[in-house]
Scaffold this motif. Structure first.
Motif, PDB file in Angstrom:
ATOM      1  N   GLN A 182       0.637  -1.151   0.096  1.00  0.00           N
ATOM      2  CA  GLN A 182       0.063  -0.121  -0.048  1.00  0.00           C
ATOM      3  C   GLN A 182       1.068   1.096  -0.034  1.00  0.00           C
ATOM      4  OE1 GLN A 182      -2.472  -1.063   3.280  1.00  0.00           O
ATOM      5  NE2 GLN A 182      -4.086  -1.632   2.171  1.00  0.00           N
ATOM      6  N   LYS A 183       2.062   1.308   0.799  1.00  0.00           N
ATOM      7  CA  LYS A 183       2.887   2.168   0.764  1.00  0.00           C
ATOM      8  C   LYS A 183       3.529   2.544  -0.788  1.00  0.00           C
ATOM      9  CE  LYS A 183       4.599   2.157   5.391  1.00  0.00           C
ATOM     10  NZ  LYS A 183       5.821   1.811   6.155  1.00  0.00           N
ATOM     11  N   LYS A 184       3.988   1.330  -1.392  1.00  0.00           N
ATOM     12  CA  LYS A 184       4.376   1.414  -2.762  1.00  0.00           C
ATOM     13  C   LYS A 184       3.223   2.265  -3.618  1.00  0.00           C
ATOM     14  CE  LYS A 184       7.314  -2.544  -2.709  1.00  0.00           C
ATOM     15  NZ  LYS A 184       7.548  -3.942  -3.258  1.00  0.00           N
ATOM     16  N   LEU A 185       2.039   1.729  -3.506  1.00  0.00           N
ATOM     17  CA  LEU A 185       1.023   2.504  -4.512  1.00  0.00           C
ATOM     18  C   LEU A 185       0.839   3.774  -4.108  1.00  0.00           C
ATOM     19  CD1 LEU A 185      -1.381   2.100  -6.101  1.00  0.00           C
ATOM     20  CD2 LEU A 185      -2.974   1.786  -4.185  1.00  0.00           C
ATOM     21  N   LYS A 186       0.822   4.349  -2.710  1.00  0.00           N
ATOM     22  CA  LYS A 186       0.932   5.579  -2.645  1.00  0.00           C
ATOM     23  C   LYS A 186       1.984   6.506  -3.023  1.00  0.00           C
ATOM     24  CE  LYS A 186       0.184   8.726   1.384  1.00  0.00           C
ATOM     25  NZ  LYS A 186       0.494   9.034   2.849  1.00  0.00           N
ATOM     26  N   LYS A 187       3.280   5.690  -3.142  1.00  0.00           N
ATOM     27  CA  LYS A 187       4.357   6.637  -3.574  1.00  0.00           C
ATOM     28  C   LYS A 187       4.140   6.733  -5.317  1.00  0.00           C
ATOM     29  CE  LYS A 187       9.186   6.044  -4.305  1.00  0.00           C
ATOM     30  NZ  LYS A 187      10.290   5.200  -4.357  1.00  0.00           N
ATOM     31  N   LEU A 188       3.658   5.632  -5.734  1.00  0.00           N
ATOM     32  CA  LEU A 188       3.318   5.779  -7.470  1.00  0.00           C
ATOM     33  C   LEU A 188       2.307   6.801  -7.555  1.00  0.00           C
ATOM     34  CD1 LEU A 188       3.247   2.005  -8.263  1.00  0.00           C
ATOM     35  CD2 LEU A 188       4.937   3.680  -8.877  1.00  0.00           C
ATOM     36  N   GLU A 189       1.137   6.690  -6.883  1.00  0.00           N
ATOM     37  CA  GLU A 189       0.223   7.979  -7.009  1.00  0.00           C
ATOM     38  C   GLU A 189       0.956   9.378  -6.666  1.00  0.00           C
ATOM     39  OE1 GLU A 189      -2.990   6.211  -4.457  1.00  0.00           O
ATOM     40  OE2 GLU A 189      -3.718   5.307  -6.180  1.00  0.00           O
ATOM     41  N   GLU A 190       1.651   9.367  -6.016  1.00  0.00           N
ATOM     42  CA  GLU A 190       2.139  10.774  -5.641  1.00  0.00           C
ATOM     43  C   GLU A 190       3.230  11.057  -6.818  1.00  0.00           C
ATOM     44  OE1 GLU A 190       4.378  10.255  -1.845  1.00  0.00           O
ATOM     45  OE2 GLU A 190       2.684  10.561  -0.786  1.00  0.00           O
ATOM     46  N   GLU A 191       4.122  10.218  -7.438  1.00  0.00           N
ATOM     47  CA  GLU A 191       4.747  10.206  -8.476  1.00  0.00           C
ATOM     48  C   GLU A 191       3.730  10.828  -9.876  1.00  0.00           C
ATOM     49  OE1 GLU A 191       7.088   6.643  -9.065  1.00  0.00           O
ATOM     50  OE2 GLU A 191       8.206   7.316  -7.136  1.00  0.00           O
ATOM     51  N   LYS A 192       2.853  10.068  -9.777  1.00  0.00           N
ATOM     52  CA  LYS A 192       1.884  10.194 -11.045  1.00  0.00           C
ATOM     53  C   LYS A 192       1.422  11.738 -10.900  1.00  0.00           C
ATOM     54  CE  LYS A 192      -2.733   9.519 -12.741  1.00  0.00           C
ATOM     55  NZ  LYS A 192      -3.811   8.836 -12.404  1.00  0.00           N
ATOM     56  N   GLN A 193       1.137  12.064  -9.548  1.00  0.00           N
ATOM     57  CA  GLN A 193       0.497  13.517  -9.444  1.00  0.00           C
ATOM     58  C   GLN A 193       1.597  14.606  -9.786  1.00  0.00           C
ATOM     59  OE1 GLN A 193      -2.788  13.908  -8.688  1.00  0.00           O
ATOM     60  NE2 GLN A 193      -2.272  16.186  -9.321  1.00  0.00           N
ATOM     61  N   LYS A 194       2.980  14.208  -9.494  1.00  0.00           N
ATOM     62  CA  LYS A 194       3.850  15.204  -9.584  1.00  0.00           C
ATOM     63  C   LYS A 194       4.301  15.268 -11.174  1.00  0.00           C
ATOM     64  CE  LYS A 194       6.716  14.483  -5.649  1.00  0.00           C
ATOM     65  NZ  LYS A 194       7.959  13.908  -5.049  1.00  0.00           N
ATOM     66  N   ILE A 195       4.040  14.187 -11.965  1.00  0.00           N
ATOM     67  CA  ILE A 195       3.959  14.453 -13.443  1.00  0.00           C
ATOM     68  C   ILE A 195       2.974  15.283 -14.008  1.00  0.00           C
ATOM     69  CG2 ILE A 195       3.920  12.966 -15.515  1.00  0.00           C
ATOM     70  CD1 ILE A 195       5.087  10.898 -14.023  1.00  0.00           C
ATOM     71  N   ILE A 196       1.770  15.085 -13.279  1.00  0.00           N
ATOM     72  CA  ILE A 196       0.514  15.889 -13.712  1.00  0.00           C
ATOM     73  C   ILE A 196       0.838  17.372 -13.554  1.00  0.00           C
ATOM     74  CG2 ILE A 196      -1.947  16.190 -13.204  1.00  0.00           C
ATOM     75  CD1 ILE A 196      -2.177  13.319 -12.958  1.00  0.00           C
ATOM     76  N   GLU A 197       1.256  17.615 -12.409  1.00  0.00           N
ATOM     77  CA  GLU A 197       1.594  19.087 -12.008  1.00  0.00           C
ATOM     78  C   GLU A 197       2.639  19.530 -12.878  1.00  0.00           C
ATOM     79  OE1 GLU A 197       0.086  20.651  -9.782  1.00  0.00           O
ATOM     80  OE2 GLU A 197      -1.290  19.103  -9.291  1.00  0.00           O
ATOM     81  N   LYS A 198       3.800  18.891 -13.107  1.00  0.00           N
ATOM     82  CA  LYS A 198       4.573  19.404 -14.248  1.00  0.00           C
ATOM     83  C   LYS A 198       4.043  19.793 -15.668  1.00  0.00           C
ATOM     84  CE  LYS A 198       8.634  16.925 -12.691  1.00  0.00           C
ATOM     85  NZ  LYS A 198       9.638  15.670 -13.000  1.00  0.00           N
ATOM     86  N   ARG A 199       3.190  18.796 -16.114  1.00  0.00           N
ATOM     87  CA  ARG A 199       2.282  19.023 -17.460  1.00  0.00           C
ATOM     88  C   ARG A 199       1.736  20.320 -17.333  1.00  0.00           C
ATOM     89  NH1 ARG A 199      -0.920  14.459 -19.418  1.00  0.00           N
ATOM     90  NH2 ARG A 199      -1.195  15.517 -21.078  1.00  0.00           N
ATOM     91  N   LYS A 200       0.916  20.565 -16.161  1.00  0.00           N
ATOM     92  CA  LYS A 200       0.262  21.514 -16.091  1.00  0.00           C
ATOM     93  C   LYS A 200       0.929  23.043 -15.918  1.00  0.00           C
ATOM     94  CE  LYS A 200      -3.779  19.807 -13.545  1.00  0.00           C
ATOM     95  NZ  LYS A 200      -4.540  19.909 -12.388  1.00  0.00           N
ATOM     96  N   ALA A 201       2.108  22.617 -15.200  1.00  0.00           N
ATOM     97  CA  ALA A 201       2.987  23.921 -15.146  1.00  0.00           C
ATOM     98  C   ALA A 201       3.726  24.329 -16.473  1.00  0.00           C
ATOM     99  CB  ALA A 201       4.109  23.649 -14.119  1.00  0.00           C
ATOM    100  N   THR A 202       4.063  23.035 -17.106  1.00  0.00           N
ATOM    101  CA  THR A 202       4.535  23.477 -18.597  1.00  0.00           C
ATOM    102  C   THR A 202       3.602  24.092 -19.668  1.00  0.00           C
ATOM    103  OG1 THR A 202       6.210  21.579 -18.213  1.00  0.00           O
ATOM    104  CG2 THR A 202       5.742  22.205 -20.260  1.00  0.00           C
ATOM    105  N   ARG A 203       2.407  23.542 -19.624  1.00  0.00           N
ATOM    106  CA  ARG A 203       1.240  24.176 -20.413  1.00  0.00           C
ATOM    107  C   ARG A 203       1.177  25.444 -19.966  1.00  0.00           C
ATOM    108  NH1 ARG A 203      -2.470  19.159 -19.994  1.00  0.00           N
ATOM    109  NH2 ARG A 203      -1.790  18.184 -22.176  1.00  0.00           N
ATOM    110  N   ARG A 204       0.969  26.025 -18.766  1.00  0.00           N
ATOM    111  CA  ARG A 204       0.740  27.265 -18.360  1.00  0.00           C
ATOM    112  C   ARG A 204       1.891  28.197 -18.591  1.00  0.00           C
ATOM    113  NH1 ARG A 204       0.661  26.605 -12.726  1.00  0.00           N
ATOM    114  NH2 ARG A 204      -0.397  24.801 -12.947  1.00  0.00           N
ATOM    115  N   GLU A 205       3.167  27.623 -18.769  1.00  0.00           N
ATOM    116  CA  GLU A 205       4.383  28.551 -18.982  1.00  0.00           C
ATOM    117  C   GLU A 205       4.297  28.654 -20.501  1.00  0.00           C
ATOM    118  OE1 GLU A 205       9.157  27.580 -18.641  1.00  0.00           O
ATOM    119  OE2 GLU A 205       7.915  27.051 -16.934  1.00  0.00           O
ATOM    120  N   MET A 206       3.816  27.883 -21.381  1.00  0.00           N
ATOM    121  CA  MET A 206       3.940  28.091 -22.777  1.00  0.00           C
ATOM    122  C   MET A 206       2.721  28.947 -23.065  1.00  0.00           C
ATOM    123  SD  MET A 206       4.090  24.205 -24.504  1.00  0.00           S
ATOM    124  CE  MET A 206       3.593  24.487 -26.046  1.00  0.00           C
TER     125      MET A 206
END
Length: 166
Positions: A39-63
């Motif tokens: 369950q900890k591994k799943l939480k970590k994966l979900e956090e990593e996914k969320q960081k990727i989503i945030e990076k995509r949003k930030a990059t789009r905003r910047e563009m």
């Protein structure tokens, strides 16, 4: 007069049941720990996914901001587009990893259920054996008490007969 056996004849079986309970308890603890770890591994994966989503949003905003302000260059948009595609691929990969991890967790939950069931069964079997031993002890004590009463009665009769004849 031959005395009855005063040791519990099923003691080895009682010890086997106690060890089985202990093994089931350990297996249950391990299954629970494994589930928590997964369950900890799943939480970590979900956090990593969320960081990727945030990076995509930030990059789009910047563009978007650079395009609006007119500071965007063609080469920048191509590089950022490639970066966005890579982030999207990473996100899909993380989603696949998350789905795989959910299956692992489901399997672990099943293992915990089985281990819990085995533990409960082992505890019940041990309790049955302990109850049987308890009843056996009570029965043995009652038999010994009856034998002693019988011997005392016989002794009393002998003394009575000796007094009458003596």
């Amino acid at each position: 007069m031959a005395r009855k056996r005063t040791e519990y004849r099923l003691q080895p079986l009682l010890q086997i049941k106690a060890r089985a309970k202990q093994r089931a308890e350990i297996a249950l603890a391990r299954a629970i720990a494994k589930l928590a770890e997964e369950q900890k591994k799943l939480k970590k994966l979900e956090e990593e996914k969320q960081k990727i989503i945030e990076k995509r949003k930030a990059t789009r905003r910047e563009m978007h901001e650079k395009m609006i302000t007119g500071h965007a260059r063609v080469s920048d948009s191509r590089v950022r587009g490639n970066y966005l595609r890579r982030l999207e691929e990473e996100q899909k990969k993380k989603e696949e990893e998350i789905e795989t991890q959910k299956k692992v967790i489901s399997n672990c939950e099943l293992q915990v259920k089985r281990a819990r069931r085995d533990y409960i069964d082992a505890v019940k079997e041990l309790r049955v054996m302990e109850k049987h031993k308890e009843l056996w002890k009570k029965k043995l004590a009652l038999e010994i008490s009856r034998e002693e009463e019988k011997e005392m009665d016989e002794l009393g009769n002998v003394i009575h007969q000796l007094k009458q004849h003596g």
